[in-house]
Design a protein around this motif. Sequence first.
Motif, PDB file in Angstrom:
ATOM      1  N   MET A  42     -19.471 -63.797  15.644  1.00  0.00           N
ATOM      2  CA  MET A  42     -18.875 -63.024  16.709  1.00  0.00           C
ATOM      3  C   MET A  42     -17.587 -63.718  17.139  1.00  0.00           C
ATOM      4  SD  MET A  42     -20.355 -62.294  20.554  1.00  0.00           S
ATOM      5  CE  MET A  42     -20.608 -63.972  21.056  1.00  0.00           C
ATOM      6  N   GLU A  43     -16.501 -62.988  17.034  1.00  0.00           N
ATOM      7  CA  GLU A  43     -15.195 -63.509  17.441  1.00  0.00           C
ATOM      8  C   GLU A  43     -15.134 -63.565  18.964  1.00  0.00           C
ATOM      9  OE1 GLU A  43     -11.268 -64.910  17.188  1.00  0.00           O
ATOM     10  OE2 GLU A  43     -12.680 -64.613  15.557  1.00  0.00           O
ATOM     11  N   LEU A  44     -14.722 -64.714  19.460  1.00  0.00           N
ATOM     12  CA  LEU A  44     -14.550 -64.892  20.899  1.00  0.00           C
ATOM     13  C   LEU A  44     -13.073 -64.697  21.189  1.00  0.00           C
ATOM     14  CD1 LEU A  44     -16.809 -68.041  21.255  1.00  0.00           C
ATOM     15  CD2 LEU A  44     -17.412 -65.669  21.765  1.00  0.00           C
ATOM     16  N   GLY A  45     -12.695 -63.447  21.462  1.00  0.00           N
ATOM     17  CA  GLY A  45     -11.292 -63.100  21.510  1.00  0.00           C
ATOM     18  C   GLY A  45     -10.643 -63.017  22.881  1.00  0.00           C
ATOM     19  N   THR A  46     -11.403 -63.276  23.949  1.00  0.00           N
ATOM     20  CA  THR A  46     -10.806 -63.236  25.284  1.00  0.00           C
ATOM     21  C   THR A  46     -11.344 -64.389  26.129  1.00  0.00           C
ATOM     22  OG1 THR A  46     -12.524 -61.836  26.264  1.00  0.00           O
ATOM     23  CG2 THR A  46     -10.629 -60.699  25.258  1.00  0.00           C
ATOM     24  N   PHE A  47     -10.616 -64.667  27.187  1.00  0.00           N
ATOM     25  CA  PHE A  47     -11.016 -65.663  28.168  1.00  0.00           C
ATOM     26  C   PHE A  47     -12.436 -65.380  28.660  1.00  0.00           C
ATOM     27  CE2 PHE A  47     -11.227 -66.386  32.809  1.00  0.00           C
ATOM     28  CZ  PHE A  47     -11.007 -67.750  32.877  1.00  0.00           C
ATOM     29  N   GLY A  48     -12.701 -64.138  29.029  1.00  0.00           N
ATOM     30  CA  GLY A  48     -14.020 -63.752  29.537  1.00  0.00           C
ATOM     31  C   GLY A  48     -15.109 -63.944  28.507  1.00  0.00           C
ATOM     32  N   ALA A  49     -14.835 -63.574  27.249  1.00  0.00           N
ATOM     33  CA  ALA A  49     -15.836 -63.721  26.191  1.00  0.00           C
ATOM     34  C   ALA A  49     -16.171 -65.189  25.956  1.00  0.00           C
ATOM     35  CB  ALA A  49     -15.339 -63.075  24.902  1.00  0.00           C
ATOM     36  N   ILE A  50     -15.181 -66.043  25.984  1.00  0.00           N
ATOM     37  CA  ILE A  50     -15.408 -67.474  25.769  1.00  0.00           C
ATOM     38  C   ILE A  50     -16.255 -68.059  26.889  1.00  0.00           C
ATOM     39  CG2 ILE A  50     -14.277 -69.733  25.702  1.00  0.00           C
ATOM     40  CD1 ILE A  50     -11.982 -68.338  24.178  1.00  0.00           C
ATOM     41  N   LEU A  51     -15.916 -67.739  28.126  1.00  0.00           N
ATOM     42  CA  LEU A  51     -16.678 -68.280  29.252  1.00  0.00           C
ATOM     43  C   LEU A  51     -18.099 -67.725  29.287  1.00  0.00           C
ATOM     44  CD1 LEU A  51     -13.960 -68.479  32.001  1.00  0.00           C
ATOM     45  CD2 LEU A  51     -15.189 -70.373  30.963  1.00  0.00           C
ATOM     46  N   THR A  52     -18.267 -66.452  28.978  1.00  0.00           N
ATOM     47  CA  THR A  52     -19.608 -65.873  28.930  1.00  0.00           C
ATOM     48  C   THR A  52     -20.431 -66.536  27.841  1.00  0.00           C
ATOM     49  OG1 THR A  52     -18.843 -63.761  29.807  1.00  0.00           O
ATOM     50  CG2 THR A  52     -20.906 -63.729  28.564  1.00  0.00           C
ATOM     51  N   PHE A  53     -19.858 -66.676  26.642  1.00  0.00           N
ATOM     52  CA  PHE A  53     -20.548 -67.339  25.543  1.00  0.00           C
ATOM     53  C   PHE A  53     -20.953 -68.757  25.932  1.00  0.00           C
ATOM     54  CE2 PHE A  53     -20.117 -70.356  22.020  1.00  0.00           C
ATOM     55  CZ  PHE A  53     -21.138 -69.927  21.186  1.00  0.00           C
ATOM     56  N   ALA A  54     -20.023 -69.517  26.488  1.00  0.00           N
ATOM     57  CA  ALA A  54     -20.291 -70.907  26.843  1.00  0.00           C
ATOM     58  C   ALA A  54     -21.398 -71.004  27.892  1.00  0.00           C
ATOM     59  CB  ALA A  54     -19.014 -71.584  27.335  1.00  0.00           C
ATOM     60  N   ALA A  55     -21.349 -70.165  28.918  1.00  0.00           N
ATOM     61  CA  ALA A  55     -22.366 -70.204  29.971  1.00  0.00           C
ATOM     62  C   ALA A  55     -23.739 -69.836  29.423  1.00  0.00           C
ATOM     63  CB  ALA A  55     -21.983 -69.263  31.115  1.00  0.00           C
ATOM     64  N   GLU A  56     -23.799 -68.784  28.617  1.00  0.00           N
ATOM     65  CA  GLU A  56     -25.081 -68.384  28.039  1.00  0.00           C
ATOM     66  C   GLU A  56     -25.630 -69.465  27.103  1.00  0.00           C
ATOM     67  OE1 GLU A  56     -24.338 -64.544  26.306  1.00  0.00           O
ATOM     68  OE2 GLU A  56     -24.347 -63.561  28.274  1.00  0.00           O
ATOM     69  N   TRP A  57     -24.752 -70.078  26.340  1.00  0.00           N
ATOM     70  CA  TRP A  57     -25.165 -71.141  25.417  1.00  0.00           C
ATOM     71  C   TRP A  57     -25.714 -72.335  26.194  1.00  0.00           C
ATOM     72  CZ3 TRP A  57     -21.466 -74.136  21.665  1.00  0.00           C
ATOM     73  CH2 TRP A  57     -22.217 -74.748  20.656  1.00  0.00           C
ATOM     74  N   GLU A  58     -25.053 -72.710  27.279  1.00  0.00           N
ATOM     75  CA  GLU A  58     -25.549 -73.821  28.100  1.00  0.00           C
ATOM     76  C   GLU A  58     -26.944 -73.495  28.635  1.00  0.00           C
ATOM     77  OE1 GLU A  58     -24.409 -76.830  28.415  1.00  0.00           O
ATOM     78  OE2 GLU A  58     -22.423 -76.552  27.552  1.00  0.00           O
ATOM     79  N   GLY A  59     -27.169 -72.251  29.040  1.00  0.00           N
ATOM     80  CA  GLY A  59     -28.493 -71.848  29.503  1.00  0.00           C
ATOM     81  C   GLY A  59     -29.536 -71.955  28.404  1.00  0.00           C
ATOM     82  N   GLU A  60     -29.181 -71.528  27.189  1.00  0.00           N
ATOM     83  CA  GLU A  60     -30.102 -71.633  26.061  1.00  0.00           C
ATOM     84  C   GLU A  60     -30.396 -73.089  25.723  1.00  0.00           C
ATOM     85  OE1 GLU A  60     -28.368 -69.387  22.850  1.00  0.00           O
ATOM     86  OE2 GLU A  60     -28.327 -67.563  24.066  1.00  0.00           O
ATOM     87  N   VAL A  61     -29.376 -73.922  25.762  1.00  0.00           N
ATOM     88  CA  VAL A  61     -29.552 -75.342  25.476  1.00  0.00           C
ATOM     89  C   VAL A  61     -30.463 -75.981  26.529  1.00  0.00           C
ATOM     90  CG1 VAL A  61     -28.351 -77.571  25.412  1.00  0.00           C
ATOM     91  CG2 VAL A  61     -27.434 -75.622  24.148  1.00  0.00           C
ATOM     92  N   ALA A  62     -30.251 -75.641  27.798  1.00  0.00           N
ATOM     93  CA  ALA A  62     -31.116 -76.167  28.865  1.00  0.00           C
ATOM     94  C   ALA A  62     -32.565 -75.761  28.619  1.00  0.00           C
ATOM     95  CB  ALA A  62     -30.642 -75.669  30.229  1.00  0.00           C
ATOM     96  N   GLY A  63     -32.756 -74.524  28.205  1.00  0.00           N
ATOM     97  CA  GLY A  63     -34.106 -74.060  27.880  1.00  0.00           C
ATOM     98  C   GLY A  63     -34.709 -74.821  26.715  1.00  0.00           C
ATOM     99  N   TRP A  64     -33.913 -75.090  25.690  1.00  0.00           N
ATOM    100  CA  TRP A  64     -34.396 -75.849  24.528  1.00  0.00           C
ATOM    101  C   TRP A  64     -34.820 -77.244  24.965  1.00  0.00           C
ATOM    102  CZ3 TRP A  64     -33.138 -80.363  22.015  1.00  0.00           C
ATOM    103  CH2 TRP A  64     -33.739 -80.561  20.768  1.00  0.00           C
ATOM    104  N   TYR A  65     -33.966 -77.903  25.743  1.00  0.00           N
ATOM    105  CA  TYR A  65     -34.337 -79.232  26.237  1.00  0.00           C
ATOM    106  C   TYR A  65     -35.611 -79.160  27.071  1.00  0.00           C
ATOM    107  CZ  TYR A  65     -29.951 -81.452  24.786  1.00  0.00           C
ATOM    108  OH  TYR A  65     -28.911 -81.978  24.062  1.00  0.00           O
ATOM    109  N   GLY A  66     -35.750 -78.109  27.859  1.00  0.00           N
ATOM    110  CA  GLY A  66     -36.930 -77.959  28.699  1.00  0.00           C
ATOM    111  C   GLY A  66     -38.216 -77.792  27.918  1.00  0.00           C
ATOM    112  N   LEU A  67     -38.130 -77.299  26.698  1.00  0.00           N
ATOM    113  CA  LEU A  67     -39.319 -77.162  25.852  1.00  0.00           C
ATOM    114  C   LEU A  67     -39.838 -78.511  25.368  1.00  0.00           C
ATOM    115  CD1 LEU A  67     -38.302 -74.127  23.603  1.00  0.00           C
ATOM    116  CD2 LEU A  67     -39.951 -74.131  25.485  1.00  0.00           C
ATOM    117  N   HIS A  68     -39.004 -79.500  25.384  1.00  0.00           N
ATOM    118  CA  HIS A  68     -39.360 -80.817  24.857  1.00  0.00           C
ATOM    119  C   HIS A  68     -39.699 -81.762  26.006  1.00  0.00           C
ATOM    120  CE1 HIS A  68     -37.252 -78.900  21.555  1.00  0.00           C
ATOM    121  NE2 HIS A  68     -37.961 -79.685  20.769  1.00  0.00           N
ATOM    122  N   THR A  69     -40.784 -81.432  26.691  1.00  0.00           N
ATOM    123  CA  THR A  69     -41.161 -82.206  27.877  1.00  0.00           C
ATOM    124  C   THR A  69     -42.251 -83.223  27.600  1.00  0.00           C
ATOM    125  OG1 THR A  69     -42.734 -80.480  28.496  1.00  0.00           O
ATOM    126  CG2 THR A  69     -40.501 -80.346  29.448  1.00  0.00           C
TER     127      THR A  69
END
Length: 135
Positions: free
Chosen positions: A1-28
């Motif tokens: 998926m091409e991240l072609g706008t400021f909004g798309a990049i920030l949305t992608f980054a925020a969602e990815w950080e949430g997914e990463v936090a969830g992944w770390y949370g699984l390893h308790t």
Amino acid sequence: MELGTFGAILTFAAEWEGEVAGWYGLHTEGAQAGRLATLAAAARRREARLRRTRQEGVSEMILVPISGLDAARYLVPPCQPQASEPPLEGARRLEEARRRFYEDAAEAMPIGEVAALFTRLARENARHLEALGEP
């Protein structure tokens, strides 16, 4: 998926950080649970910071065109707990992929304060990698 706008990049980054936090949370469980919980908390703070930055962006900035960033180049498939990959190896893969993304996004970002934010996030990932040690 091409991240072609400021909004798309920030949305992608925020969602990815949430997914990463969830992944770390699984390893308790296990010896590295505390270290991974610290990384999960950092990812959640980063997610909030990125969402705030996107919301504060002027609506015209959301559509600022940006080229050269493709989400597929950065995403790494997370492994579930108890999978063959040890959690620290998965953490290293995630931190390295995020470091590369934020460095590349900082270079592509025409908005100075957001580029500076991405540079800081890339440095944080580099520090996380250093703290995780060599494989």
